[in-house]
Motif scaffolding. Structure first.
Motif, short mmCIF file in Angstrom:
data_model
loop_
_atom_site.label_atom_id
_atom_site.label_comp_id
_atom_site.label_asym_id
_atom_site.label_seq_id
_atom_site.Cartn_x
_atom_site.Cartn_y
_atom_site.Cartn_z
N SER A 35 0.77 -1.19 -0.05
CA SER A 35 -0.10 0.04 -0.06
C SER A 35 0.95 1.26 -0.12
CB SER A 35 -0.90 0.14 1.17
OG SER A 35 -0.22 0.33 2.32
N GLY A 36 2.09 0.97 0.01
CA GLY A 36 3.05 2.18 0.13
C GLY A 36 3.53 2.66 1.24
N LEU A 37 3.10 2.18 2.38
CA LEU A 37 3.78 2.33 3.90
C LEU A 37 5.03 1.76 3.97
CD1 LEU A 37 0.41 1.99 5.86
CD2 LEU A 37 1.48 4.16 5.13
N PRO A 38 5.91 2.29 4.77
CA PRO A 38 7.40 1.81 5.07
C PRO A 38 7.20 0.44 5.85
CG PRO A 38 6.82 3.57 6.65
CD PRO A 38 5.65 3.39 5.54
N ASP A 39 8.41 -0.42 5.61
CA ASP A 39 8.16 -1.29 6.63
C ASP A 39 8.80 -0.93 7.92
OD1 ASP A 39 11.12 -1.13 6.26
OD2 ASP A 39 11.26 -3.12 5.10
N PHE A 40 9.15 -1.67 8.82
CA PHE A 40 9.68 -1.17 10.34
C PHE A 40 11.12 -0.76 10.10
CE2 PHE A 40 9.13 -2.15 15.14
CZ PHE A 40 8.73 -1.02 15.35
N PHE A 41 12.05 -1.26 9.45
CA PHE A 41 13.06 -0.75 9.17
C PHE A 41 13.03 0.50 8.47
CE2 PHE A 41 17.16 -0.14 6.34
CZ PHE A 41 17.75 0.03 7.36
N LYS A 42 12.54 1.00 7.50
CA LYS A 42 12.37 2.17 6.82
C LYS A 42 11.80 3.07 7.72
CE LYS A 42 11.22 4.34 2.34
NZ LYS A 42 10.60 4.22 1.07
N GLU A 46 13.75 6.58 8.71
CA GLU A 46 12.95 7.79 8.39
C GLU A 46 12.74 8.82 9.66
OE1 GLU A 46 10.21 7.99 5.49
OE2 GLU A 46 11.11 6.51 4.40
N VAL A 47 12.28 7.96 10.75
CA VAL A 47 12.12 8.91 12.01
C VAL A 47 13.52 9.35 12.59
CG1 VAL A 47 11.34 8.51 14.44
CG2 VAL A 47 9.88 7.66 12.55
N ALA A 48 14.24 8.36 12.51
CA ALA A 48 15.71 8.84 13.13
C ALA A 48 16.30 9.89 12.41
CB ALA A 48 16.57 7.62 13.08
N GLN A 49 16.13 9.84 10.90
CA GLN A 49 16.53 11.16 10.05
C GLN A 49 15.98 12.32 10.35
OE1 GLN A 49 16.16 9.22 6.23
NE2 GLN A 49 18.10 8.52 6.19
N HIS A 50 14.49 12.12 10.37
CA HIS A 50 13.88 13.55 10.78
C HIS A 50 14.37 13.87 12.11
CE1 HIS A 50 10.14 12.94 7.85
NE2 HIS A 50 11.43 12.50 7.53
N LEU A 51 14.68 13.13 12.99
CA LEU A 51 14.92 13.88 14.49
C LEU A 51 16.58 14.10 14.38
CD1 LEU A 51 13.48 10.86 16.61
CD2 LEU A 51 12.74 13.17 16.59
N GLY A 52 17.23 13.58 13.36
CA GLY A 52 18.71 14.27 13.24
C GLY A 52 19.51 13.61 14.04
N VAL A 53 19.19 12.17 14.26
CA VAL A 53 20.02 11.26 15.05
C VAL A 53 21.30 10.91 14.10
CG1 VAL A 53 20.31 8.78 15.62
CG2 VAL A 53 18.11 9.80 15.81
N GLN A 54 22.39 11.26 14.96
CA GLN A 54 23.77 11.04 14.59
C GLN A 54 24.26 9.77 14.14
OE1 GLN A 54 25.56 14.03 13.73
NE2 GLN A 54 23.69 14.83 14.01
N ALA A 99 5.24 12.66 16.89
CA ALA A 99 5.20 13.41 15.88
C ALA A 99 5.81 13.13 14.54
CB ALA A 99 5.45 14.94 16.32
N GLU A 100 7.01 12.55 14.49
CA GLU A 100 7.66 11.96 13.38
C GLU A 100 7.25 10.87 12.86
OE1 GLU A 100 9.51 14.01 11.94
OE2 GLU A 100 9.96 15.70 13.63
N VAL A 101 6.81 10.03 13.56
CA VAL A 101 6.02 8.83 13.05
C VAL A 101 4.80 8.96 12.28
CG1 VAL A 101 4.88 6.43 13.71
CG2 VAL A 101 6.96 7.17 14.75
N VAL A 102 4.13 10.12 12.94
CA VAL A 102 3.07 10.53 12.14
C VAL A 102 3.34 11.11 10.76
CG1 VAL A 102 0.91 12.11 12.03
CG2 VAL A 102 1.30 10.58 14.15
N ALA A 103 4.36 11.84 10.70
CA ALA A 103 4.81 12.61 9.73
C ALA A 103 5.20 11.63 8.49
CB ALA A 103 6.12 13.52 9.97
N VAL A 104 6.10 10.76 8.83
CA VAL A 104 6.65 9.74 7.95
C VAL A 104 5.36 8.82 7.27
CG1 VAL A 104 7.69 7.31 7.77
CG2 VAL A 104 8.80 9.40 9.03
N LEU A 105 4.33 8.49 7.98
CA LEU A 105 3.22 7.80 7.80
C LEU A 105 2.11 8.68 6.96
CD1 LEU A 105 2.90 5.39 10.69
CD2 LEU A 105 3.95 4.74 8.55
N SER A 106 2.22 9.85 7.10
CA SER A 106 1.23 10.63 6.52
C SER A 106 1.83 11.67 5.24
CB SER A 106 0.80 11.73 7.56
OG SER A 106 0.09 11.23 8.68
N SER A 107 3.03 10.91 4.67
CA SER A 107 3.54 11.59 3.68
C SER A 107 3.15 11.80 2.34
CB SER A 107 4.81 10.78 3.31
OG SER A 107 4.66 9.55 2.68
#
Length: 131
Positions: A35-42, A46-54, A99-107
């Motif tokens: 359906s176009g939603l990410p798997d758990f890894f993706k 993506e959440v880590a990237q949005h949060l700026g995880v080093q 909030a980042e999970v919602v942002a990724v899933l609502s892209s």
């Protein structure tokens, strides 16, 4: 019985058990990938990237380990994404992570929900026709 054209054939015994209320459906995130939603890894990545995880942080290293395992086709045990999310919550707080999970899933994707509809049809049980 098939609920989708290319779907698996569901044995009548399983449908009878479902009708009796004796079946529980457990579905992983993979059911949402078509359906176009990410798997758990993706989602985790993506959440880590949005949060700026080093990349040199503990969550960053775990994500990279999983990425390398996937690239190598390694059969090693998968990294625990729940563990990574726990680390993210500790570092950024539950509200920001959610909030980042919602942002990724609502892209803005328009999901194809055929598999989800098939699961709903299967889980609903027999139709009751009132005369």
């Amino acid at each position: 019985m098939r609920f989708t054209e290319a779907g698996p054939s569901i044995p009548n015994e399983l449908l009878d058990s479902r009708d009796a209320g004796d079946v529980v459906f457990l579905c992983g995130a993979g059911v949402s990938i078509p359906s176009g939603l990410p798997d758990f890894f993706k989602l985790t990545t993506e959440v880590a990237q949005h949060l700026g995880v080093q990349s040199d942080s503990q969550p960053g290293r775990l994500i990279e380990t999983e990425r390398q395992n996937r690239l190598a086709g390694a059969s090693a045990a998968s990294v625990s994404f729940d563990r990574i999310f726990t680390m993210l919550v500790r570092a950024f707080g539950i509200s920001q992570v959610e909030a980042e999970v919602v942002a990724v899933l609502s892209s803005g994707r328009r999901p194809r929900l055929g598999y989800h509809r098939a699961l709903l049809d299967l889980a609903r049980g027999p139709m009751v026709v009132k005369g």
